[in-house]
Design a protein around this motif. Structure first.
Motif, PDB file in Angstrom:
ATOM      1  N   GLY A   1       0.822  -1.214   0.000  1.00 20.66           N
ATOM      2  CA  GLY A   1       0.000   0.000   0.000  1.00 20.66           C
ATOM      3  C   GLY A   1       0.850   1.255   0.000  1.00 20.66           C
ATOM      4  N   MET A   2       0.175   2.387  -0.118  1.00 21.12           N
ATOM      5  CA  MET A   2       0.869   3.666  -0.225  1.00 21.12           C
ATOM      6  C   MET A   2       0.958   4.321   1.161  1.00 21.12           C
ATOM      7  SD  MET A   2       1.601   3.965  -3.349  1.00 21.12           S
ATOM      8  CE  MET A   2       2.006   5.699  -3.581  1.00 21.12           C
ATOM      9  N   ALA A   3       1.869   5.253   1.284  1.00 28.88           N
ATOM     10  CA  ALA A   3       1.951   6.018   2.527  1.00 28.88           C
ATOM     11  C   ALA A   3       2.472   7.395   2.181  1.00 28.88           C
ATOM     12  CB  ALA A   3       2.895   5.337   3.505  1.00 28.88           C
ATOM     13  N   SER A   4       2.089   8.401   2.970  1.00 26.60           N
ATOM     14  CA  SER A   4       2.664   9.726   2.735  1.00 26.60           C
ATOM     15  C   SER A   4       4.045   9.731   3.378  1.00 26.60           C
ATOM     16  CB  SER A   4       1.773  10.811   3.330  1.00 26.60           C
ATOM     17  OG  SER A   4       1.831  10.755   4.724  1.00 26.60           O
ATOM     18  N   VAL A   5       4.933  10.548   2.840  1.00 24.23           N
ATOM     19  CA  VAL A   5       6.284  10.605   3.407  1.00 24.23           C
ATOM     20  C   VAL A   5       6.499  11.989   4.019  1.00 24.23           C
ATOM     21  CG1 VAL A   5       7.342   8.879   1.899  1.00 24.23           C
ATOM     22  CG2 VAL A   5       7.312  11.269   1.189  1.00 24.23           C
ATOM     23  N   PRO A   6       7.420  12.088   4.990  1.00 25.44           N
ATOM     24  CA  PRO A   6       7.662  13.375   5.642  1.00 25.44           C
ATOM     25  C   PRO A   6       8.075  14.453   4.632  1.00 25.44           C
ATOM     26  CG  PRO A   6       8.727  11.590   6.848  1.00 25.44           C
ATOM     27  CD  PRO A   6       8.234  11.000   5.566  1.00 25.44           C
ATOM     28  N   GLN A   7       7.666  15.696   4.930  1.00 28.30           N
ATOM     29  CA  GLN A   7       7.997  16.838   4.072  1.00 28.30           C
ATOM     30  C   GLN A   7       9.080  17.688   4.738  1.00 28.30           C
ATOM     31  OE1 GLN A   7       6.407  17.252   0.944  1.00 28.30           O
ATOM     32  NE2 GLN A   7       5.817  15.174   1.553  1.00 28.30           N
ATOM     33  N   PHE A   8       9.969  18.258   3.924  1.00 26.75           N
ATOM     34  CA  PHE A   8      11.049  19.139   4.427  1.00 26.75           C
ATOM     35  C   PHE A   8      10.596  20.594   4.388  1.00 26.75           C
ATOM     36  CE2 PHE A   8      13.271  15.392   2.772  1.00 26.75           C
ATOM     37  CZ  PHE A   8      14.013  15.053   3.883  1.00 26.75           C
ATOM     38  N   PRO A   9      11.199  21.440   5.233  1.00 26.53           N
ATOM     39  CA  PRO A   9      12.131  21.105   6.306  1.00 26.53           C
ATOM     40  C   PRO A   9      11.394  20.356   7.419  1.00 26.53           C
ATOM     41  CG  PRO A   9      11.911  23.513   6.032  1.00 26.53           C
ATOM     42  CD  PRO A   9      10.906  22.890   5.152  1.00 26.53           C
ATOM     43  N   LEU A  10      12.172  19.529   8.137  1.00 23.59           N
ATOM     44  CA  LEU A  10      11.541  18.768   9.207  1.00 23.59           C
ATOM     45  C   LEU A  10      12.416  18.747  10.455  1.00 23.59           C
ATOM     46  CD1 LEU A  10      13.071  15.789   9.470  1.00 23.59           C
ATOM     47  CD2 LEU A  10      11.743  15.302   7.431  1.00 23.59           C
TER      48      LEU A  10
ATOM     49  N   ASP B   1       9.435  27.187   9.952  1.00 25.37           N
ATOM     50  CA  ASP B   1       9.289  26.664   8.584  1.00 25.37           C
ATOM     51  C   ASP B   1       9.044  25.151   8.543  1.00 25.37           C
ATOM     52  OD1 ASP B   1      11.788  26.115   9.634  1.00 25.37           O
ATOM     53  OD2 ASP B   1      12.880  26.388   7.751  1.00 25.37           O
ATOM     54  N   VAL B   2       9.107  24.510   9.709  1.00 28.49           N
ATOM     55  CA  VAL B   2       9.050  23.039   9.734  1.00 28.49           C
ATOM     56  C   VAL B   2       7.688  22.518   9.292  1.00 28.49           C
ATOM     57  CG1 VAL B   2       8.911  21.139  11.416  1.00 28.49           C
ATOM     58  CG2 VAL B   2      10.910  22.620  11.374  1.00 28.49           C
ATOM     59  N   LYS B   3       7.715  21.474   8.441  1.00 29.18           N
ATOM     60  CA  LYS B   3       6.457  20.911   7.918  1.00 29.18           C
ATOM     61  C   LYS B   3       6.122  19.545   8.528  1.00 29.18           C
ATOM     62  CE  LYS B   3       6.427  23.175   3.435  1.00 29.18           C
ATOM     63  NZ  LYS B   3       7.549  23.203   2.512  1.00 29.18           N
ATOM     64  N   SER B   4       7.152  18.839   9.024  1.00 27.87           N
ATOM     65  CA  SER B   4       6.899  17.506   9.589  1.00 27.87           C
ATOM     66  C   SER B   4       7.762  17.294  10.828  1.00 27.87           C
ATOM     67  CB  SER B   4       7.264  16.393   8.593  1.00 27.87           C
ATOM     68  OG  SER B   4       6.684  16.606   7.353  1.00 27.87           O
ATOM     69  N   LEU B   5       7.249  16.465  11.713  1.00 31.85           N
ATOM     70  CA  LEU B   5       8.049  15.979  12.842  1.00 31.85           C
ATOM     71  C   LEU B   5       8.196  14.471  12.657  1.00 31.85           C
ATOM     72  CD1 LEU B   5       9.342  16.254  15.713  1.00 31.85           C
ATOM     73  CD2 LEU B   5       7.086  15.724  16.634  1.00 31.85           C
ATOM     74  N   VAL B   6       9.458  14.030  12.694  1.00 31.13           N
ATOM     75  CA  VAL B   6       9.747  12.614  12.494  1.00 31.13           C
ATOM     76  C   VAL B   6      10.309  12.061  13.802  1.00 31.13           C
ATOM     77  CG1 VAL B   6      11.472  11.155  11.376  1.00 31.13           C
ATOM     78  CG2 VAL B   6      10.110  12.727   9.998  1.00 31.13           C
ATOM     79  N   ILE B   7       9.733  10.989  14.303  1.00 36.78           N
ATOM     80  CA  ILE B   7      10.253  10.404  15.543  1.00 36.78           C
ATOM     81  C   ILE B   7      10.946   9.098  15.187  1.00 36.78           C
ATOM     82  CG2 ILE B   7       9.686   9.734  17.908  1.00 36.78           C
ATOM     83  CD1 ILE B   7       7.676  11.840  17.961  1.00 36.78           C
ATOM     84  N   ALA B   8      12.142   8.893  15.726  1.00 35.54           N
ATOM     85  CA  ALA B   8      12.970   7.768  15.272  1.00 35.54           C
ATOM     86  C   ALA B   8      13.746   7.154  16.428  1.00 35.54           C
ATOM     87  CB  ALA B   8      13.951   8.271  14.209  1.00 35.54           C
ATOM     88  N   GLY B   9      14.120   5.872  16.265  1.00 35.08           N
ATOM     89  CA  GLY B   9      14.902   5.178  17.290  1.00 35.08           C
ATOM     90  C   GLY B   9      14.004   4.270  18.114  1.00 35.08           C
ATOM     91  N   GLY B  10      14.618   3.406  18.912  1.00 36.17           N
ATOM     92  CA  GLY B  10      13.883   2.373  19.637  1.00 36.17           C
ATOM     93  C   GLY B  10      12.748   2.904  20.503  1.00 36.17           C
ATOM     94  N   VAL B  11      12.951   4.061  21.137  1.00 41.29           N
ATOM     95  CA  VAL B  11      11.923   4.603  22.036  1.00 41.29           C
ATOM     96  C   VAL B  11      10.712   5.113  21.241  1.00 41.29           C
ATOM     97  CG1 VAL B  11      11.519   6.214  23.955  1.00 41.29           C
ATOM     98  CG2 VAL B  11      13.760   5.171  23.690  1.00 41.29           C
ATOM     99  N   SER B  12      10.878   5.283  19.934  1.00 37.61           N
ATOM    100  CA  SER B  12       9.728   5.733  19.119  1.00 37.61           C
ATOM    101  C   SER B  12       8.624   4.675  19.101  1.00 37.61           C
ATOM    102  CB  SER B  12      10.164   6.068  17.688  1.00 37.61           C
ATOM    103  OG  SER B  12      10.439   4.892  16.957  1.00 37.61           O
ATOM    104  N   ALA B  13       8.926   3.464  19.583  1.00 41.09           N
ATOM    105  CA  ALA B  13       7.883   2.425  19.676  1.00 41.09           C
ATOM    106  C   ALA B  13       6.908   2.728  20.809  1.00 41.09           C
ATOM    107  CB  ALA B  13       8.532   1.058  19.927  1.00 41.09           C
ATOM    108  N   ASN B  14       7.291   3.641  21.699  1.00 37.56           N
ATOM    109  CA  ASN B  14       6.481   3.877  22.905  1.00 37.56           C
ATOM    110  C   ASN B  14       5.129   4.524  22.584  1.00 37.56           C
ATOM    111  OD1 ASN B  14       5.723   5.703  25.400  1.00 37.56           O
ATOM    112  ND2 ASN B  14       6.987   4.029  26.139  1.00 37.56           N
ATOM    113  N   ALA B  15       4.061   3.864  23.005  1.00 39.57           N
ATOM    114  CA  ALA B  15       2.703   4.314  22.651  1.00 39.57           C
ATOM    115  C   ALA B  15       2.357   5.652  23.299  1.00 39.57           C
ATOM    116  CB  ALA B  15       1.687   3.251  23.065  1.00 39.57           C
ATOM    117  N   VAL B  16       2.836   5.881  24.527  1.00 40.66           N
ATOM    118  CA  VAL B  16       2.526   7.149  25.200  1.00 40.66           C
ATOM    119  C   VAL B  16       3.243   8.300  24.502  1.00 40.66           C
ATOM    120  CG1 VAL B  16       2.817   8.435  27.374  1.00 40.66           C
ATOM    121  CG2 VAL B  16       2.001   6.069  27.405  1.00 40.66           C
ATOM    122  N   LEU B  17       4.494   8.056  24.092  1.00 43.20           N
ATOM    123  CA  LEU B  17       5.227   9.092  23.357  1.00 43.20           C
ATOM    124  C   LEU B  17       4.499   9.422  22.050  1.00 43.20           C
ATOM    125  CD1 LEU B  17       7.692  10.935  23.014  1.00 43.20           C
ATOM    126  CD2 LEU B  17       8.885   9.019  21.930  1.00 43.20           C
ATOM    127  N   ARG B  18       4.033   8.400  21.354  1.00 45.58           N
ATOM    128  CA  ARG B  18       3.314   8.613  20.083  1.00 45.58           C
ATOM    129  C   ARG B  18       2.063   9.463  20.311  1.00 45.58           C
ATOM    130  NH1 ARG B  18       4.193   3.915  15.811  1.00 45.58           N
ATOM    131  NH2 ARG B  18       6.411   3.662  16.145  1.00 45.58           N
TER     132      ARG B  18
END
Ligand code: AMP
Ligand code: MG
Length: 356
Positions: free
Chosen positions: A127-136, A278-295
């Motif tokens: 399936g398709m997904a949108s991708v993050p936009q710059f600047p981010l 100017d930021v258009k997207s926030l990208v969360i990355a790394g092992g802790v990004s799995a955390n549901a409360v953080l999401r």
């Protein structure tokens, strides 16, 4: 462009084939987590030996699963920094050898770049997904790093905030040890916190200037609060505390800690957004990004801070931890940005290097 990617920076041996930075043709991960659960942490020498046993079967499986031969691969990518020395050596030596034997261009990829580019991978189910936009802005939250990175475009990184001591993932792991929860600590805290009260224990937010973080104080605050709750002196060793805590107290500490840690992260993200309009997207990355409360807190914070104009991206849960598909994505965008292949005869590793 089909890239065979290899990852071995810590305790996962992984290989994947990724097409054009997003389409996952195969993704194989062999985790050593069961070995290290018995010890409560990674033992570098054991990790390196386990990588040595797993790496060739994992690469073969990645090619088989993708139904490709080595001749149909356009390039090889490998994590070369940061990570455990022995672990990195196994992955890079294998990748260098294959690049020479198979006459393929070799790309050496920074591990944190890979975690960020996990957000460009297309859904594993298709399936398709949108991708993050710059600047981010990228919030990198892992076992070894906690950083806010401004990215004006692909493969451009400006670190605008970083931890001055412990990484947030390390803090999850250490608090889990204090509470006697099993390794790895992050998922254990998240699970235990489901039964807990986030307001039961008030924990401090560190006062650090600008966009930097500090997590060692939060870990000590949990330690002191547990000692006080159990009526013990501050000299009581942390490894004895679990004997004094009820399951409900453990859950309440897990929930209070997790909530505080995620709030600290989001406070700095909101501050960073105020300074980067100017930021258009926030990208969360790394092992802790799995955390549901953080999401959940990230989505709520962004709604509040930008009226929903800034979109939040997290990797699919299966790509939040270490894997090689994200290495293939990062390598593709390096190639697209004009980065030249590395010399397989001279590629070196480094345990700790800043993203760039
Ligand atoms: P990494 O260093 O990116 O491989 O990620 C490993 C770190 O992520 C470890 O510190 C884990 O405890 C942490 N982690 C993994 N899953 C979770 C979770 N659900 N919540 C919080 N931390 C997590
Ligand atoms: Mg990692």
């Amino acid at each position: 462009m089909k890239i065979l990617a290899i990852e071995s920076s810590c305790d996962e041996t992984a290989a994947a084939v990724v097409e054009d930075g997003g389409r996952i043709l195969s993704n194989v991960v062999v985790s050593q987590v069961d070995i290290f659960a018995a010890y409560g942490g990674v033992i570098p020498e054991v990790a390196a030996r386990s990588h040595l046993e797993a790496i060739l079967p994992v690469i073969h499986k990645a090619l088989d699963d993708a139904r490709l031969t080595k001749d149909e691969i356009d390039a090889i990518a490998v994590t070369h920094t940061p990570g455990l020395l022995g672990s990195l050596l196994i992955g890079t030596l294998t990748a260098r050898t294959l690049a020479i034997l198979w006459k393929k261009p070799l790309y050496a990829v920074h591990h944190l770049k890979s975690h960020i580019y996990a957000n460009w991978l297309l859904p594993a189910q298709g399936g398709m997904a949108s991708v993050p936009q710059f600047p981010l802005l990228a919030l990198v939250v892992s076992g070894g790093h906690t950083q806010i990175i401004y990215m004006p475009g692909h493969n451009q990184f400006e670190i605008i905030g970083t931890t001055r001591d412990d990484a947030v993932g390390e803090c999850f792991d250490k608090v889990a040890k204090i509470l006697g929860l099993p390794y790895p600590g992050g998922p254990s805290i998240a699970k235990m916190a489901l039964q807990g009260d986030v307001k039961k224990y008030k924990l401090p937010h560190p006062q650090v200037d600008g966009l930097d973080f500090s997590f060692s104080g939060l870990k000590t605050a949990v330690l002191r609060a547990v000692q006080a709750e159990c009526g013990l002196s501050i000299t009581t060793p942390s490894y004895e505390l679990k004997e004094y805590l009820s399951e409900q107290q453990k859950a309440d500490f897990a929930a209070s800690f997790q909530d505080t840690a995620c709030d600290i992260l989001m406070e700095k993200v909101k501050m960073a957004l105020r300074g980067h309009q100017d930021v258009k997207s926030l990208v969360i990355a790394g092992g802790v990004s799995a955390n549901a409360v953080l999401r959940q807190k990230a989505v709520e914070s962004l709604l509040e801070a930008s009226d929903g104009k800034i979109e939040v991206y997290f990797p699919e849960l299966c790509f939040a931890g270490d894997n090689a598909a994200m290495v293939g994505a990062a390598a593709y965008f390096e190639v697209a940005s004009g980065v030249k292949p590395t010399n397989p005869y001279t590629l070196s590793i480094a345990p700790r290097t800043a993203i760039g």
